[in-house]
Design a protein around this motif. Sequence first.
Motif, PDB file in Angstrom:
ATOM      1  N   LEU A  35       0.838  -1.189   0.000  1.00 24.25           N
ATOM      2  CA  LEU A  35       0.000   0.000   0.000  1.00 24.25           C
ATOM      3  C   LEU A  35       0.878   1.245   0.000  1.00 24.25           C
ATOM      4  O   LEU A  35       1.995   1.233   0.509  1.00 24.25           O
ATOM      5  CB  LEU A  35      -0.922  -0.023   1.219  1.00 24.25           C
ATOM      6  CG  LEU A  35      -1.783  -1.283   1.358  1.00 24.25           C
ATOM      7  CD1 LEU A  35      -2.559  -1.251   2.669  1.00 24.25           C
ATOM      8  CD2 LEU A  35      -2.741  -1.414   0.181  1.00 24.25           C
ATOM      9  N   ILE A  36       0.356   2.328  -0.579  1.00 29.05           N
ATOM     10  CA  ILE A  36       1.130   3.569  -0.670  1.00 29.05           C
ATOM     11  C   ILE A  36       1.044   4.305   0.671  1.00 29.05           C
ATOM     12  O   ILE A  36      -0.051   4.636   1.132  1.00 29.05           O
ATOM     13  CB  ILE A  36       0.604   4.461  -1.798  1.00 29.05           C
ATOM     14  CG1 ILE A  36       0.748   3.744  -3.138  1.00 29.05           C
ATOM     15  CG2 ILE A  36       1.339   5.800  -1.821  1.00 29.05           C
ATOM     16  CD1 ILE A  36       0.135   4.492  -4.306  1.00 29.05           C
ATOM     17  N   PRO A  37       2.173   4.574   1.308  1.00 23.55           N
ATOM     18  CA  PRO A  37       2.135   5.215   2.631  1.00 23.55           C
ATOM     19  C   PRO A  37       2.002   6.734   2.555  1.00 23.55           C
ATOM     20  O   PRO A  37       2.379   7.364   1.565  1.00 23.55           O
ATOM     21  CB  PRO A  37       3.501   4.846   3.221  1.00 23.55           C
ATOM     22  CG  PRO A  37       4.400   4.760   2.025  1.00 23.55           C
ATOM     23  CD  PRO A  37       3.538   4.192   0.915  1.00 23.55           C
ATOM     24  N   GLN A  38       1.409   7.313   3.616  1.00 23.48           N
ATOM     25  CA  GLN A  38       1.495   8.747   3.846  1.00 23.48           C
ATOM     26  C   GLN A  38       2.758   8.964   4.671  1.00 23.48           C
ATOM     27  O   GLN A  38       2.840   8.519   5.812  1.00 23.48           O
ATOM     28  CB  GLN A  38       0.275   9.249   4.612  1.00 23.48           C
ATOM     29  CG  GLN A  38      -1.021   9.245   3.807  1.00 23.48           C
ATOM     30  CD  GLN A  38      -2.161   9.818   4.621  1.00 23.48           C
ATOM     31  OE1 GLN A  38      -2.634   9.219   5.580  1.00 23.48           O
ATOM     32  NE2 GLN A  38      -2.620  10.989   4.240  1.00 23.48           N
ATOM     33  N   GLU A  39       3.728   9.626   4.093  1.00 23.15           N
ATOM     34  CA  GLU A  39       5.051   9.685   4.710  1.00 23.15           C
ATOM     35  C   GLU A  39       5.032  10.269   6.117  1.00 23.15           C
ATOM     36  O   GLU A  39       5.800   9.849   6.980  1.00 23.15           O
ATOM     37  CB  GLU A  39       6.006  10.482   3.815  1.00 23.15           C
ATOM     38  CG  GLU A  39       6.394   9.753   2.538  1.00 23.15           C
ATOM     39  CD  GLU A  39       7.016   8.385   2.804  1.00 23.15           C
ATOM     40  OE1 GLU A  39       7.720   8.224   3.824  1.00 23.15           O
ATOM     41  OE2 GLU A  39       6.782   7.463   2.003  1.00 23.15           O
ATOM     42  N   GLU A  40       4.124  11.236   6.373  1.00 18.57           N
ATOM     43  CA  GLU A  40       4.117  11.855   7.703  1.00 18.57           C
ATOM     44  C   GLU A  40       3.645  10.877   8.779  1.00 18.57           C
ATOM     45  O   GLU A  40       3.884  11.085   9.966  1.00 18.57           O
ATOM     46  CB  GLU A  40       3.243  13.125   7.717  1.00 18.57           C
ATOM     47  CG  GLU A  40       1.770  12.911   7.418  1.00 18.57           C
ATOM     48  CD  GLU A  40       1.446  13.042   5.934  1.00 18.57           C
ATOM     49  OE1 GLU A  40       0.360  13.551   5.621  1.00 18.57           O
ATOM     50  OE2 GLU A  40       2.284  12.644   5.111  1.00 18.57           O
ATOM     51  N   TYR A  41       2.956   9.798   8.360  1.00 21.69           N
ATOM     52  CA  TYR A  41       2.489   8.796   9.317  1.00 21.69           C
ATOM     53  C   TYR A  41       3.139   7.442   9.059  1.00 21.69           C
ATOM     54  O   TYR A  41       2.622   6.401   9.477  1.00 21.69           O
ATOM     55  CB  TYR A  41       0.965   8.668   9.233  1.00 21.69           C
ATOM     56  CG  TYR A  41       0.232   9.949   9.529  1.00 21.69           C
ATOM     57  CD1 TYR A  41       0.324  10.550  10.776  1.00 21.69           C
ATOM     58  CD2 TYR A  41      -0.549  10.575   8.554  1.00 21.69           C
ATOM     59  CE1 TYR A  41      -0.336  11.734  11.063  1.00 21.69           C
ATOM     60  CE2 TYR A  41      -1.218  11.758   8.821  1.00 21.69           C
ATOM     61  CZ  TYR A  41      -1.108  12.336  10.076  1.00 21.69           C
ATOM     62  OH  TYR A  41      -1.764  13.508  10.350  1.00 21.69           O
ATOM     63  N   PHE A  45       1.821   3.066  10.660  1.00 21.92           N
ATOM     64  CA  PHE A  45       1.062   2.065   9.935  1.00 21.92           C
ATOM     65  C   PHE A  45       1.980   0.990   9.364  1.00 21.92           C
ATOM     66  O   PHE A  45       3.203   1.118   9.402  1.00 21.92           O
ATOM     67  CB  PHE A  45       0.271   2.713   8.793  1.00 21.92           C
ATOM     68  CG  PHE A  45      -0.719   3.746   9.244  1.00 21.92           C
ATOM     69  CD1 PHE A  45      -1.971   3.372   9.690  1.00 21.92           C
ATOM     70  CD2 PHE A  45      -0.394   5.094   9.232  1.00 21.92           C
ATOM     71  CE1 PHE A  45      -2.885   4.323  10.116  1.00 21.92           C
ATOM     72  CE2 PHE A  45      -1.298   6.052   9.654  1.00 21.92           C
ATOM     73  CZ  PHE A  45      -2.551   5.665  10.099  1.00 21.92           C
ATOM     74  N   CYS A  46       1.381  -0.038   8.821  1.00 14.60           N
ATOM     75  CA  CYS A  46       2.116  -1.035   8.048  1.00 14.60           C
ATOM     76  C   CYS A  46       1.469  -1.112   6.671  1.00 14.60           C
ATOM     77  O   CYS A  46       0.269  -0.860   6.534  1.00 14.60           O
ATOM     78  CB  CYS A  46       2.118  -2.392   8.735  1.00 14.60           C
ATOM     79  SG  CYS A  46       0.459  -3.081   9.049  1.00 14.60           S
ATOM     80  N   TYR A  47       2.261  -1.464   5.666  1.00 14.30           N
ATOM     81  CA  TYR A  47       1.781  -1.297   4.297  1.00 14.30           C
ATOM     82  C   TYR A  47       1.924  -2.546   3.429  1.00 14.30           C
ATOM     83  O   TYR A  47       1.611  -2.505   2.247  1.00 14.30           O
ATOM     84  CB  TYR A  47       2.526  -0.128   3.640  1.00 14.30           C
ATOM     85  CG  TYR A  47       2.266   1.183   4.349  1.00 14.30           C
ATOM     86  CD1 TYR A  47       1.157   1.950   4.046  1.00 14.30           C
ATOM     87  CD2 TYR A  47       3.118   1.627   5.364  1.00 14.30           C
ATOM     88  CE1 TYR A  47       0.898   3.138   4.713  1.00 14.30           C
ATOM     89  CE2 TYR A  47       2.868   2.814   6.036  1.00 14.30           C
ATOM     90  CZ  TYR A  47       1.755   3.562   5.709  1.00 14.30           C
ATOM     91  OH  TYR A  47       1.494   4.724   6.379  1.00 14.30           O
ATOM     92  N   SER A  48       2.379  -3.631   3.992  1.00  9.60           N
ATOM     93  CA  SER A  48       2.524  -4.873   3.234  1.00  9.60           C
ATOM     94  C   SER A  48       2.258  -6.046   4.164  1.00  9.60           C
ATOM     95  O   SER A  48       2.219  -5.890   5.393  1.00  9.60           O
ATOM     96  CB  SER A  48       3.926  -4.988   2.639  1.00  9.60           C
ATOM     97  OG  SER A  48       4.893  -5.151   3.671  1.00  9.60           O
ATOM     98  N   VAL A  49       2.077  -7.229   3.585  1.00 10.29           N
ATOM     99  CA  VAL A  49       1.871  -8.424   4.384  1.00 10.29           C
ATOM    100  C   VAL A  49       3.048  -8.636   5.338  1.00 10.29           C
ATOM    101  O   VAL A  49       2.864  -8.900   6.530  1.00 10.29           O
ATOM    102  CB  VAL A  49       1.690  -9.659   3.479  1.00 10.29           C
ATOM    103  CG1 VAL A  49       1.716 -10.943   4.310  1.00 10.29           C
ATOM    104  CG2 VAL A  49       0.381  -9.569   2.696  1.00 10.29           C
ATOM    105  N   ALA A  50       4.262  -8.488   4.818  1.00  6.38           N
ATOM    106  CA  ALA A  50       5.444  -8.726   5.643  1.00  6.38           C
ATOM    107  C   ALA A  50       5.525  -7.731   6.796  1.00  6.38           C
ATOM    108  O   ALA A  50       5.826  -8.112   7.941  1.00  6.38           O
ATOM    109  CB  ALA A  50       6.705  -8.639   4.781  1.00  6.38           C
TER     110      ALA A  50
END
Length: 227
Positions: A35-41, A45-50
Amino acid sequence: MYQVSNGIGFYVLATYFLAAIESKFLRAIPYEIELIPQEEYRSKFCYSVAECRASYPRAMDRGNDFFKYLLSRVVVSSVGGIPKYNVDEDTVIRYMWDVHQAAVDVGKSQLSDVSFYSSETERDFFMDFLLAVEFSVATLYRPYINSTAEFLVGFPHRPLTDQDRNVLASDVTVREKAFMSSVKFFSRTNEATGGLFLTVWKIAMTSEAGRAAGRFLIKRLLLIPSL
C-alpha cells in the motif's frame, strides 16, 4: 476526528485486505502488494503483508482465521459473481468482529495521543465510542448496512472542541447528546469497576439468550431517542 477515524479504519481495512492475500483467499494476485504510505504517518502504519505480519501478528492471525474459515466452506450459489458460502451466520460474524477488534486495538495503541485529534474532548469521546463498540461486538451485533447506519445515527456531525466538554453547543442535536451520554455511560461504568463491567458483559454474551438481551440493551441505550 475524521482524520483519526480514517486512521483506525485504515488498520481495519488493511488487516482484512492483507490477511486475505496472506491466507490465499485472494488467489489471483501473482505479485507482492504494498500500500502507498502517507510519509508523515509512515511509522504509525504497516503497508505490506510482511510489515503487518512482523508488527501486528495478532491482528493478522485473526484476519487469517476469518478467511481460512471462509475457504473451508463450500460455495452454494453466486449472486452477481459474488460467491455465497454455506457459513453459519453467528460463526462468520464472530470471526469478522475478531478481526475488527484486533485491528482497532492496534489503531488505538498508535493513535491515542491527543495530537491526532481536534481536541482532548474529541479524543475522549472517540475512545468512549470504541469501547461502546466493543460491548456491541460481544453481542455479535449484525454488521449489515441498515443496522450499522442505525447504530451511527447519533454520531456527532462535527469534531468536538474542548468547549463541548461541559456544555455542548446549540448545534449538537438531542439525538447526538443522547448518543454521547450513552457511550460515556459504558466507559465510565467500566472504568469505575476496573474493567469488570466489560468482563462480566462478555461472559453474559456467551449464550444466545444473553446476546439477544445484550443487543436489546444496546438498542435501548444507543438508539433511543430516535428523533
